[in-house]
Design an enzyme around this catalytic site. Structure first.
Site, PDB file in Angstrom:
ATOM      1  N   ASP A  10      96.915 -84.279  76.869  1.00 41.77           N
ATOM      2  CA  ASP A  10      97.601 -84.498  75.736  1.00 41.77           C
ATOM      3  C   ASP A  10      96.733 -84.073  74.488  1.00 41.77           C
ATOM      4  O   ASP A  10      95.484 -83.913  74.774  1.00 41.77           O
ATOM      5  CB  ASP A  10      97.875 -85.908  75.801  1.00 41.77           C
ATOM      6  CG  ASP A  10      98.627 -86.481  74.372  1.00 41.77           C
ATOM      7  OD1 ASP A  10      99.569 -85.981  73.980  1.00 41.77           O
ATOM      8  OD2 ASP A  10      97.942 -87.355  74.042  1.00 41.77           O
ATOM      9  N   ASP A  12      97.083 -85.416  70.502  1.00 42.33           N
ATOM     10  CA  ASP A  12      96.761 -86.568  69.678  1.00 42.33           C
ATOM     11  C   ASP A  12      96.670 -87.785  70.383  1.00 42.33           C
ATOM     12  O   ASP A  12      97.288 -88.096  71.149  1.00 42.33           O
ATOM     13  CB  ASP A  12      98.077 -86.826  68.612  1.00 42.33           C
ATOM     14  CG  ASP A  12      98.326 -85.597  67.835  1.00 42.33           C
ATOM     15  OD1 ASP A  12      97.500 -84.680  67.529  1.00 42.33           O
ATOM     16  OD2 ASP A  12      99.494 -85.429  67.128  1.00 42.33           O
ATOM     17  N   THR A 104     102.049 -81.492  74.727  1.00 44.60           N
ATOM     18  CA  THR A 104     101.781 -82.128  73.335  1.00 44.60           C
ATOM     19  C   THR A 104     103.396 -82.170  72.711  1.00 44.60           C
ATOM     20  O   THR A 104     104.495 -81.480  73.020  1.00 44.60           O
ATOM     21  CB  THR A 104     101.215 -81.532  72.160  1.00 44.60           C
ATOM     22  OG1 THR A 104     101.121 -82.118  70.853  1.00 44.60           O
ATOM     23  CG2 THR A 104     101.502 -80.147  71.951  1.00 44.60           C
ATOM     24  N   SER A 105     103.540 -83.567  72.048  1.00 47.56           N
ATOM     25  CA  SER A 105     104.979 -83.735  71.565  1.00 47.56           C
ATOM     26  C   SER A 105     104.874 -83.064  70.197  1.00 47.56           C
ATOM     27  O   SER A 105     105.947 -83.058  69.610  1.00 47.56           O
ATOM     28  CB  SER A 105     105.019 -85.153  71.790  1.00 47.56           C
ATOM     29  OG  SER A 105     105.205 -85.637  72.931  1.00 47.56           O
ATOM     30  N   LYS A 136     108.080 -86.384  76.310  1.00 52.83           N
ATOM     31  CA  LYS A 136     107.596 -87.738  77.255  1.00 52.83           C
ATOM     32  C   LYS A 136     108.348 -88.739  76.762  1.00 52.83           C
ATOM     33  O   LYS A 136     108.788 -88.995  75.546  1.00 52.83           O
ATOM     34  CB  LYS A 136     106.033 -87.633  76.977  1.00 52.83           C
ATOM     35  CG  LYS A 136     105.208 -86.454  77.165  1.00 52.83           C
ATOM     36  CD  LYS A 136     103.875 -86.755  76.474  1.00 52.83           C
ATOM     37  CE  LYS A 136     102.871 -85.441  76.586  1.00 52.83           C
ATOM     38  NZ  LYS A 136     101.717 -85.580  76.088  1.00 52.83           N
ATOM     39  N   ASP A 161      96.378 -90.803  76.561  1.00 50.27           N
ATOM     40  CA  ASP A 161      96.028 -91.804  76.093  1.00 50.27           C
ATOM     41  C   ASP A 161      97.151 -92.967  75.830  1.00 50.27           C
ATOM     42  O   ASP A 161      97.235 -94.142  75.670  1.00 50.27           O
ATOM     43  CB  ASP A 161      95.384 -91.637  74.647  1.00 50.27           C
ATOM     44  CG  ASP A 161      96.370 -91.353  73.465  1.00 50.27           C
ATOM     45  OD1 ASP A 161      96.922 -92.061  72.478  1.00 50.27           O
ATOM     46  OD2 ASP A 161      96.957 -90.091  73.601  1.00 50.27           O
TER      47      ASP A 161
END
Length: 207
Positions: A10, A12, A104-105, A136, A161
């Site tokens: 991931d 951020d 990543t989103s 996600k 995280d």
């Protein structure tokens, strides 16, 4: 036990500290609609943007809301102040470029802009918000990464995280480690309070 051959990160909150950036962006967005920034940000932490818009400005055009949010996020990439977590640059530089990916989103152009500004190396593969129809906590992002790498999901180690990312990785059938949170996710396979503490174990798992 299946050998770990790939690491999926991931971005951020995992490799890069972007909490203050996200807070500033949402506060700026809220100001454009005459809303309380703290309340909007609290909602945004729990929901996807389209759900946030529906909750805080139900009568507004969601496309216009999203366009403003994207413009503010792009401006933050150019002018915002942020940093990679300790140990991130050394860890990524030591991994074979074809054995790790970002999931990543966010959007790839923003990730590339942040990585360039902070000196983080880029992998060969980035799965971003535009790469998948479901984000996600759906397993689709991590399964898409495995497919494009030619990997068995069981060969992949996910570093996350956020609870939604942990669920995404677990439901994809992958090993999931959490970092940068004071308490472990109850279902994660392993937890480290910081990325720096996890780094040697990540390198060893792949090595």
């Amino acid at each position: 036990m299946t050998c770990i051959k790939y690491v999926l990160f991931d971005v951020d909150g995992t490799l890069m500290d972007a909490v203050e950036n996200q807070r500033r962006v949402w506060h700026a967005w809220a100001a454009q609609y005459g809303l309380d920034g703290a309340e909007v940000y609290a909602t945004a932490l729990r929901t996807r943007p389209v759900e946030t818009f529906a909750a805080v400005v139900p009568d507004a055009d969601p496309d216009e809301c999203l366009a403003l949010l994207h413009a503010l996020e792009d401006e933050d990439v150019r002018t915002g102040s942020y940093a990679a977590f300790e140990g991130a640059a050394e860890l990524l530089a030591g991994l074979p470029a074809d054995r790790w990916a970002l999931v990543t989103s966010n959007y790839e152009h923003r990730v590339r802009g942040r990585f360039e500004r902070t000196g983080l190396p880029m992998p060969e593969l980035v799965i971003d918000a535009a790469s998948v129809a479901e984000g996600k906590p759906s397993p689709v992002p991590y399964l898409t990464a495995a497919e494009k790498l030619g990997a068995d999901p069981a060969e992949c180690l996910v570093i996350e995280d956020a609870p939604s990312g942990v669920r995404s990785g677990l439901d994809a059938g992958m090993t999931v480690w959490t970092v940068n949170t004071p308490a472990p996710h109850p279902d994660a396979h392993r937890h480290f309070p910081t990325l720096a503490e996890a780094a040697p174990h990540i390198a060893a798992a792949l090595g």
